[in-house]
Design an enzyme around this catalytic site. Sequence first.
Site, PDB file in Angstrom:
ATOM      1  N   LYS A 168      53.232 -73.595 149.661  1.00 19.65           N
ATOM      2  CA  LYS A 168      52.113 -73.893 150.718  1.00 19.65           C
ATOM      3  C   LYS A 168      52.013 -72.908 151.775  1.00 19.65           C
ATOM      4  CE  LYS A 168      51.806 -76.024 154.378  1.00 19.65           C
ATOM      5  NZ  LYS A 168      50.390 -75.337 154.951  1.00 19.65           N
ATOM      6  N   GLU A 242      64.711 -70.202 158.230  1.00 14.18           N
ATOM      7  CA  GLU A 242      64.552 -68.841 159.336  1.00 14.18           C
ATOM      8  C   GLU A 242      63.371 -69.637 160.336  1.00 14.18           C
ATOM      9  OE1 GLU A 242      62.921 -66.210 161.321  1.00 14.18           O
ATOM     10  OE2 GLU A 242      62.379 -65.466 159.382  1.00 14.18           O
ATOM     11  N   CYS A 276      59.182 -63.187 164.357  1.00 18.27           N
ATOM     12  CA  CYS A 276      60.358 -63.911 164.754  1.00 18.27           C
ATOM     13  C   CYS A 276      61.266 -62.820 165.209  1.00 18.27           C
ATOM     14  CB  CYS A 276      61.093 -64.573 163.342  1.00 18.27           C
ATOM     15  SG  CYS A 276      61.458 -63.676 162.136  1.00 18.27           S
ATOM     16  N   GLU A 368      60.667 -69.858 173.233  1.00 16.98           N
ATOM     17  CA  GLU A 368      60.071 -68.778 172.367  1.00 16.98           C
ATOM     18  C   GLU A 368      58.584 -68.677 172.498  1.00 16.98           C
ATOM     19  OE1 GLU A 368      59.827 -67.234 167.818  1.00 16.98           O
ATOM     20  OE2 GLU A 368      59.826 -69.538 168.283  1.00 16.98           O
TER      21      GLU A 368
END
Length: 469
Positions: A168, A242, A276, A368
Amino acid sequence: MLTHFIGGEPVVAGKAFPVHDPVTGAVVRQVNEADPEIVDRAVRAAREAARDWAALPVGERAGWMRRLAEGIEERFDDLVVAEIADTGKPLDQTRTLDVPRGIANFRAFAEIAAQRPDDAFHLSGVLSYTVRRPLGVIGVIVPWNLPFLLMTWKLAPALVSGNTVVVKPSEHTPSSAAIFAEICAAAGLPPGVVNIIFGDGSAGRLLVEHPGVDGVTFTGSTRTGTSIMRSVADRVKPISFELGGKNAGLVFEDCDLDRAIEGSVKSVFTNGGQVCLCTERLYVQRPIFEEFCERLAARAQEVEPQPMISAEHREKVLSYYTLARSEGAKVLTGGGVPAFGDHRDSGYFVEPTVVTGLSEWSRFNREEIFGPVCHVAPFDSEAEAVDLANGSEYGLAATLWTTSLDRAHRVAQRLEAGLVWVNTWYVRDLRTPFGGVRLSGIGRQGGTQSLDFYSEPTTITIKLEQPDA
């Protein structure tokens, strides 16, 4: 209209949802959204194909990986156009990183799997050896920042290990996955080995919760990762995550300053900061702090703005620009929305931004942001620098700039991160472990670490009878 790919064929089903061009904000395509029936159909197709696919010798599966790599090469230009249309990223990055890494992923894992030796252990009169079997059906949830690169990063080791998959992609970036479905069909990949469904987080939730899914691999936000963990807890499904990062960069006074500045520009602003591994916290030794800040801000003004993936994400990043000011930051450059005077003014752009002057405990320095922005702060000693870098709930990546070999080894080993780069950034050997600690994820990808996740070991021990004297 982009359609699902299930059992080797396109499937038109589900209501349509729009995909927007980040550069202009315009709707550029419509995509079918997976409902519970479609998710179930995709998982059943994967399960039906799983036994025969797992039964193939690893060398034969590796051969399929090489054929898929060749198929990507044949559709290279189409994939470049698709990635740019969905993400708004630069042509050069897409041609030199995103699509080539897709090719490299399949070829690298083909060789790693085909050449991996079996484990065998001998004791007196006993032989123990280990065989590995695939998990079965893997649910693959792919983010929007590097959609093709990260999809293939997961698919190659999963498939070569003998699993079938249901993928997906992000609802923002479906196009390269749709082209990959065509590549699988053109290569003659057995039906059901790769299945691709489209939709938002609700489709992803249906996939990871489906009882026919044996393992889940996900790259994305920590919040979504923790939600998936709760969803799969009852069945104790293997997970590989992750997740987010608040990555630190340490710049020592003995560094090559030109190199450190250019490297920091890349590590902060590449892909609009939507990687990231990007650096959001820079710590600079005090004797060079002022010069570093001045030069980094000047270089940031030269960076071509890149759109955020969506209007919602742009608003999130801009909210952190506002937060920085409210917390008392000094904005060295940026902090707003660029004005182009053309069609891009309707897109999702923000200015590359450098700020300083905030506490380590400010929200801006703890959370973040995932945009083209960093905070720069001074430090005095090596010990202080390490403490600052490690003072985060995340632990994905770090950069270290110094000309001292002793310091490079000493500091790198003390940084609590899954990856540490010294005098460089974003250099990857696909055989090495990739992943983070704490809120940055669970497990490692890359090399045999990926193969280990996508398979389970069975130890077989045989008593060897001794011959009669």
